[in-house]
Enzyme design. Sequence first.
Site, PDB file in Angstrom:
ATOM      1  N   GLU A  78       0.869  -1.183   0.000  1.00 46.97           N
ATOM      2  CA  GLU A  78       0.000   0.000   0.000  1.00 46.97           C
ATOM      3  C   GLU A  78       0.894   1.217   0.000  1.00 46.97           C
ATOM      4  OE1 GLU A  78      -3.102  -0.217  -0.530  1.00 46.97           O
ATOM      5  OE2 GLU A  78      -3.061  -2.392  -0.422  1.00 46.97           O
ATOM      6  N   CYS A 102      -1.453   9.402   3.699  1.00 52.00           N
ATOM      7  CA  CYS A 102      -1.477   8.914   2.321  1.00 52.00           C
ATOM      8  C   CYS A 102      -2.724   9.416   1.612  1.00 52.00           C
ATOM      9  CB  CYS A 102      -1.435   7.396   2.314  1.00 52.00           C
ATOM     10  SG  CYS A 102      -2.651   6.695   3.416  1.00 52.00           S
TER      11      CYS A 102
HETATM   12  P1  NAD Z   1       8.851   4.597   3.774  1.00 52.07           P
HETATM   13  O1  NAD Z   1       8.577   3.882   2.493  1.00 52.07           O
HETATM   14  O2  NAD Z   1      10.030   5.469   3.843  1.00 52.07           O
HETATM   15  O3  NAD Z   1       9.004   3.538   4.970  1.00 52.07           O
HETATM   16  C1  NAD Z   1       8.012   2.575   5.235  1.00 52.07           C
HETATM   17  C2  NAD Z   1       8.647   1.396   5.930  1.00 52.07           C
HETATM   18  O4  NAD Z   1       9.543   0.742   5.020  1.00 52.07           O
HETATM   19  C3  NAD Z   1       9.487   1.763   7.148  1.00 52.07           C
HETATM   20  O5  NAD Z   1       9.295   0.803   8.150  1.00 52.07           O
HETATM   21  C4  NAD Z   1      10.908   1.706   6.612  1.00 52.07           C
HETATM   22  O6  NAD Z   1      11.867   1.447   7.611  1.00 52.07           O
HETATM   23  C5  NAD Z   1      10.801   0.549   5.648  1.00 52.07           C
HETATM   24  N1  NAD Z   1      11.827   0.504   4.596  1.00 52.07           N
HETATM   25  C6  NAD Z   1      12.511   1.546   4.067  1.00 52.07           C
HETATM   26  N2  NAD Z   1      13.361   1.103   3.121  1.00 52.07           N
HETATM   27  C7  NAD Z   1      13.221  -0.231   3.050  1.00 52.07           C
HETATM   28  C8  NAD Z   1      13.799  -1.262   2.259  1.00 52.07           C
HETATM   29  N3  NAD Z   1      14.734  -0.981   1.331  1.00 52.07           N
HETATM   30  N4  NAD Z   1      13.404  -2.542   2.442  1.00 52.07           N
HETATM   31  C9  NAD Z   1      12.460  -2.836   3.360  1.00 52.07           C
HETATM   32  N5  NAD Z   1      11.877  -1.911   4.154  1.00 52.07           N
HETATM   33  C10 NAD Z   1      12.233  -0.626   3.995  1.00 52.07           C
HETATM   34  O7  NAD Z   1       7.505   5.393   4.134  1.00 52.07           O
HETATM   35  P2  NAD Z   1       7.193   6.302   5.392  1.00 52.07           P
HETATM   36  O8  NAD Z   1       7.945   7.577   5.262  1.00 52.07           O
HETATM   37  O9  NAD Z   1       7.325   5.524   6.649  1.00 52.07           O
HETATM   38  O10 NAD Z   1       5.619   6.571   5.195  1.00 52.07           O
HETATM   39  C11 NAD Z   1       5.110   7.543   4.333  1.00 52.07           C
HETATM   40  C12 NAD Z   1       4.660   6.905   3.015  1.00 52.07           C
HETATM   41  O11 NAD Z   1       3.714   5.881   3.280  1.00 52.07           O
HETATM   42  C13 NAD Z   1       3.931   7.907   2.122  1.00 52.07           C
HETATM   43  O12 NAD Z   1       4.324   7.685   0.796  1.00 52.07           O
HETATM   44  C14 NAD Z   1       2.454   7.531   2.324  1.00 52.07           C
HETATM   45  O13 NAD Z   1       1.616   7.902   1.256  1.00 52.07           O
HETATM   46  C15 NAD Z   1       2.557   6.040   2.469  1.00 52.07           C
HETATM   47  N6  NAD Z   1       1.383   5.481   3.164  1.00 52.07           N
HETATM   48  C16 NAD Z   1       0.477   4.763   2.436  1.00 52.07           C
HETATM   49  C17 NAD Z   1      -0.667   4.261   3.048  1.00 52.07           C
HETATM   50  C18 NAD Z   1      -1.692   3.467   2.281  1.00 52.07           C
HETATM   51  O14 NAD Z   1      -2.532   2.839   2.905  1.00 52.07           O
HETATM   52  N7  NAD Z   1      -1.662   3.476   0.970  1.00 52.07           N
HETATM   53  C19 NAD Z   1      -0.866   4.489   4.423  1.00 52.07           C
HETATM   54  C20 NAD Z   1       0.097   5.217   5.136  1.00 52.07           C
HETATM   55  C21 NAD Z   1       1.221   5.704   4.495  1.00 52.07           C
END
Ligand code: NAD
Length: 521
Positions: free
Chosen positions: A281, A315
């Site tokens: 997501e 999001c």
């Molecule tokens: P992010 O992608 O930076 O991090 C999300 C998670 O992924 C964290 O736990 C992070 O440590 C982990 N991560 C980072 N790099 C990784 C890798 N290479 N391999 C595995 N895991 C890794 O996102 P964020 O800053 O935590 O959240 C904001 C983003 O999330 C925004 O883009 C927002 O739109 C999205 N979001 C989407 C929804 C939805 O339901 N569609 C809901 C909430 C947030």
Amino acid sequence: MNEPLTDFAQESNRAAFGEAIRRTKSSLPKEVPLIIGTKRLHLARRLTRKNPSHLSEIVGHISLADPSHAEEALAQAEAAAGSWCRLSIPARAEIFQRAAALMRKRRFELAAWEVLEVGKSWMEADADVAEAIDTLTYYPQEILRWTQQTLVGQVPGEKNIYQHEPLGPGVVISPWNFPLAILTGMTTAALVAGNTAVLKPAEQSSIVGLHLAEILLEAGVPPGVVHFLPGIGAEVGETLVRSPRVHWIAFTGSKVVGLRILRLAAEPTEGQRHLKRVIAEMGGKNGIIVDEDADLDEAVIGTAVSAFGYQGQKCSACSRVIVLESIADRFLKRLVETTRSLPIGPAEEPGTVIGPLVDEEAFGRVRKAIEEGKRVGRLLFQGQVPDSLDGTFVGPVIFTEVPRDSFLAQEEIFGPVLAVLTARSFEEALAIANGVPYALTGGLYSRHLSHIEQAQQEFQVGNLYINRKITGAVVGRQPFGGLRLSGTGHKAGGPDYLLQFLQARTITENTLRHGFAPLEE
Ligand code: NAD
């Protein structure tokens, strides 16, 4: 029945919430260990988490897992998978009911941690905890639909059984912006379906993540079934994703990371004899269309709340408003005045609407986007941050005259930045709304019945909201998730969500008796 939100108009609730914040503050800093099986590991390699409302205040020290911890946790999750999936569904469901009760009891304390760790306002934090409780009650009810054996396509002489089974051990990787609800939702769905899981919370919200892990264990989830691994995404997150022991990955976060996980998971690694299921997501570039005959009182408030609630760090947030030309001036004048009235301050102040961004990295990134935006569009409004504040505050920003193909109109900024686009006709407004690679949420303010019907058909988003704000989906009422580059599409908090954590088997038996089994040859 969804968990009711706290009524902060009641003096007793305000007093209790304020007290929870004071108590939590006096316990700082929180030490966050790893939890692998029955072991709690406090490591020398730690991350310091600051309160984004007051950068001088340390809220916690987060132990950082390394790849060897990932392997250890996954090996235990693999070993525990057999006994956990054999536990009866009612016994599993009961554990989550107990977890919901524990969360209810600690509701203000958990919300207080959100206020201090990720800068949520009182109401936003309270809503996140309520949503987490909803997921703990919703998925255990839903699982009953999927775990009955069904007889399908019956013909004489043949018995066909269709049944769903868990996938095995997997990984939950969550973002910080709904620190409890998203982690709880993905974890509950996976576990109640009979899988075992390693939880990797976002770096910025590991304290709230720890509380969930502790609540699940206290409620009776056996230690091998759930593990808690705070750490750096690109390190331990990626190790988890690559491991051949992992059968599924439930990810919520940015598009960049989601696409990388999808790529990594698609390639079987040595020793892997299965394909990994990925639930991803991701982000959005969500638009609200304001039609010529829209109720402007509603449209102005709905746009401001959707764009600037939790500083635009949702999001589902509105980052584009597409206004019909004929009403643009009237709408914008009122939108600016409404935005100007939103109080900016520390998240722990009850009157704050605009709090800080989650951390210094986000602060730098969003400020840079605003400066670049000034070269692309016209700055209509920028909220002033009081000098007395020492956190990562950025006032709300509105840009007009935004080119449709510019980054302001196309890319997720994830901050309080709203791009205004104008359209000459409703068709043009719909084309602009659909003209981005994302398709998560969208909104329409209109009193024109045919336009409402047209939007229902043609506005391509996972969640379309008509004549209301576009944030705040409720579990079971507004199943939530995006299309296109916003996600893999199975909606969280909806009737299909659990299917992603299950695999189906068909068993066909020829029931015609052919002679007798010989007693002896
Ligand atoms: P992010 O992608 O930076 O991090 C999300 C998670 O992924 C964290 O736990 C992070 O440590 C982990 N991560 C980072 N790099 C990784 C890798 N290479 N391999 C595995 N895991 C890794 O996102 P964020 O800053 O935590 O959240 C904001 C983003 O999330 C925004 O883009 C927002 O739109 C999205 N979001 C989407 C929804 C939805 O339901 N569609 C809901 C909430 C947030």
